[in-house]
Design an enzyme around this catalytic site. Structure first.
Site, PDB file in Angstrom:
ATOM      1  N   ASP A  94      77.398  43.100  34.209  1.00 56.99           N
ATOM      2  CA  ASP A  94      77.952  41.917  34.824  1.00 56.99           C
ATOM      3  C   ASP A  94      76.814  40.823  35.162  1.00 56.99           C
ATOM      4  OD1 ASP A  94      80.343  43.168  34.855  1.00 56.99           O
ATOM      5  OD2 ASP A  94      80.261  43.567  37.051  1.00 56.99           O
ATOM      6  N   ASP A 149      71.938  53.707  39.318  1.00 56.29           N
ATOM      7  CA  ASP A 149      71.626  52.260  39.733  1.00 56.29           C
ATOM      8  C   ASP A 149      70.470  51.824  38.916  1.00 56.29           C
ATOM      9  OD1 ASP A 149      73.663  51.928  41.341  1.00 56.29           O
ATOM     10  OD2 ASP A 149      72.618  52.275  43.085  1.00 56.29           O
ATOM     11  N   ASP A 151      67.465  50.724  39.344  1.00 63.86           N
ATOM     12  CA  ASP A 151      65.920  50.886  39.617  1.00 63.86           C
ATOM     13  C   ASP A 151      65.533  52.399  39.510  1.00 63.86           C
ATOM     14  OD1 ASP A 151      67.755  50.839  41.990  1.00 63.86           O
ATOM     15  OD2 ASP A 151      66.208  51.559  43.108  1.00 63.86           O
ATOM     16  N   ASP A 243      80.890  54.719  46.522  1.00 59.34           N
ATOM     17  CA  ASP A 243      80.462  56.039  46.559  1.00 59.34           C
ATOM     18  C   ASP A 243      81.104  56.995  47.477  1.00 59.34           C
ATOM     19  OD1 ASP A 243      78.964  54.467  48.365  1.00 59.34           O
ATOM     20  OD2 ASP A 243      77.153  55.170  47.400  1.00 59.34           O
TER      21      ASP A 243
END
Length: 522
Positions: A94, A149, A151, A243
């Protein structure tokens, strides 16, 4: 029946403080309970796979130019270890900056080497992370979905460690790995936050898993059963904790969760106060949105025990602790300026111990209650529970308790200091009809000494809650001065802890804001 023979505004004020302390006690004792229960946790073993099912690795990404290459390289290594033809890597991009061009470059290189990629660009951030994951789910044909994610750095054997557990039991809906830390030793903020994250994974997750309580998928470093996601209703963008929401819905559908304490997936901790407040604020709002959405189903479920329901209620409403902290602070300020000597103030309580004869008044047992003593005792127990929680996380990892006293103390002060920010978001989650904006926590690829977040993109401004924190510092300072002036020393420790917390967070926020030197994150 009990009569308070001194029903004054002061007694009401002090008893309100006592009631608040009972609420703190509930959450504090729960941390102690999970600390004890975590000792029952046993490592999960699994047999080798005879046949390997297909897996989708899905990576929701929004403007992560510093870490996206590291992420994709680790995904490729995991696919290589598991089987290139069995893994498809979905990049849910995105982004609105050069992250997209970096993704295209990497995907071209890896695809030429035989790795299977699919880049999904929606053209908007509608639904944020949940929207991106749901869009990918509609195109997913693989049996399992691993989510990471931007990182995070996958161990090469991640899929070989997790998929067998799902394959061995059709009622396991998700497997969650432990989060590690790439930048633990970057600064005092990361060293302190790391202890809090460790406590969650080593004590809360282990305790819940070992006790059969409902546990949560943490949004990254986990694998979910694709059909189970669909059966539970898919990824829902109506909360900022997609989540937590999905993992609870999976368990309400009869699926279980498994936690792997010995499978560590490292990631970055926010190195700034602004980043921490943004991350915690999103979790606070999302958790209470999930509580509003699901507590009714949990309470009426015939498949859950009372203990499971109670633990779920405490878990989902945990961020109410921060509005309770604000209420406690304001009550202390009001009591201070009303010159209530909390150490000496007592309330007379009368309890009937017998029936009166011929219409006469019953015999009464009368005694004095000092609310400050009750309040202090309950707060002490709650505080010790939380400190033991953190200390146990340090002890389990053999990090040296004496070497980490400063970090534990800092984490404790940070908890008070971010209570204003978290309260704003928590109350928004409770009372606002708007989902809110998923403001992601920026990552800066900090791994080794000398690397820094300063001067990089995605910097976060101080925000409006800093104004509230400045006001709280002024109010707490005035209240402390007044307590000293009136010799009301019993209330001083309460006020000072809040003054210290708000001052510390405001100071670090201002200091780090002046050192940023990079582009703002909008």
């Amino acid at each position: 029946m009990v009569w308070l023979t001194v029903p004054s505004p002061v007694s009401v004020l002090l008893f309100a403080s006592v009631l608040l302390s009972f609420a703190f006690l509930l959450y504090g004792l729960n941390t102690l309970h999970l600390t004890v229960r975590s000792r029952k946790y046993r490592l999960v073993s699994s047999s080798a796979l005879v046949t390997r099912p297909t897996v989708a690795i899905q990576l929701p990404i929004y403007n992560e130019v510093y870490v996206v290459a590291r992420l994709l390289h680790s995904c490729v290594e995991a696919a290589k270890s598991y089987g290139i033809d069995l893994v498809r890597i979905y990049v849910l991009d995105d982004s609105t900056d050069e992250t997209s061009s970096e993704i295209d470059r990497l995907v071209t290189v890896f695809s030429s080497q035989g790795y299977r990629f699919k880049v999904i660009r929606r053209g908007s951030r509608q639904g944020f992370k949940a929207g991106a994951l749901q869009a990918a789910l509609t195109e997913t044909t693989e049996k399992y979905v691993a989510v990471f994610d931007a990182d995070f750095v996958l161990p090469a054997d991640f899929l070989e460690r997790t998929i067998p557990i799902l394959e061995s039991d059709a009622k396991v809906g998700f497997v969650q790995a432990k989060w590690g830390h790439l930048d633990r030793n970057h600064n005092l903020v990361t060293r302190s936050i790391a202890i809090g994250v460790d406590a969650h994974f080593l004590l809360e997750q282990q305790g819940r898993n070992a006790s059969g309580y409902l546990m949560n998928f943490n949004g990254s470093a986990g694998v979910l059963r694709a059909d189970a996601i669909r059966e539970a209703g898919g990824w829902d963008p109506n909360t900022l904790a997609e989540d937590l929401d999905l993992s609870y819905r999976l368990q309400l559908q009869g699926y279980g969760g498994v936690y792997l304490s010995d499978l560590v997936v490292p990631a970055e901790l926010p190195p700034t106060i602004a980043g921490l407040k943004r991350q915690q604020g999103r979790w606070a709002r999302g958790s209470l949105q999930t509580a509003k959405k699901l507590l009714g189903r949990i309470t009426t479920s015939k498949d859950l025990s009372f203990r499971q329901k109670l633990e779920a209620g405490i878990h989902l409403t945990y961020y109410l602790v921060h509005p309770l902290m604000i209420a406690s602070f304001l009550l202390a300020v009001v009591a201070d300026f009303m010159s209530v000597d909390v150490i000496r103030y007592a309330v007379t309580v009368a309890i009937p111990i017998g029936l009166g004869s011929n219409g006469s008044a019953p015999a009464m047992l009368t005694f004095q209650v000092v609310p400050w003593i009750v309040f202090s005792g309950l707060v002490f127990v709650s505080t010790v529970s939380v400190l033991l929680f953190c200390a146990q996380a340090v002890r389990i990892q053999k990090l040296g308790l004496l070497d980490n006293i400063k970090q534990i103390a800092t984490l404790f002060v940070l908890g008070y200091g971010i209570s204003i920010s978290n309260s704003v978001h928590a109350l928004g989650g409770l009372f606002s009809r708007q989902t809110g904006t998923f403001s992601r926590t920026p990552k800066y690829a900090i791994e080794r000494g000398g690397e820094s977040w300063k001067g990089k993109k995605y910097q976060i401004s101080l925000g409006r809650t800093s104004v509230l924190e400045a006001g709280a510092v002024a109010l707490a300072s005035a209240a402390c001065a007044w307590a000293v002036h009136t010799n009301n020393l019993g209330i001083l420790p309460i006020l000072f802890v809040y003054l210290l917390g708000y001052s510390f967070v405001l100071y670090l926020g201002l200091k780090q804001s002046m050192a940023q030197g990079g582009q703002a994150d909008f």
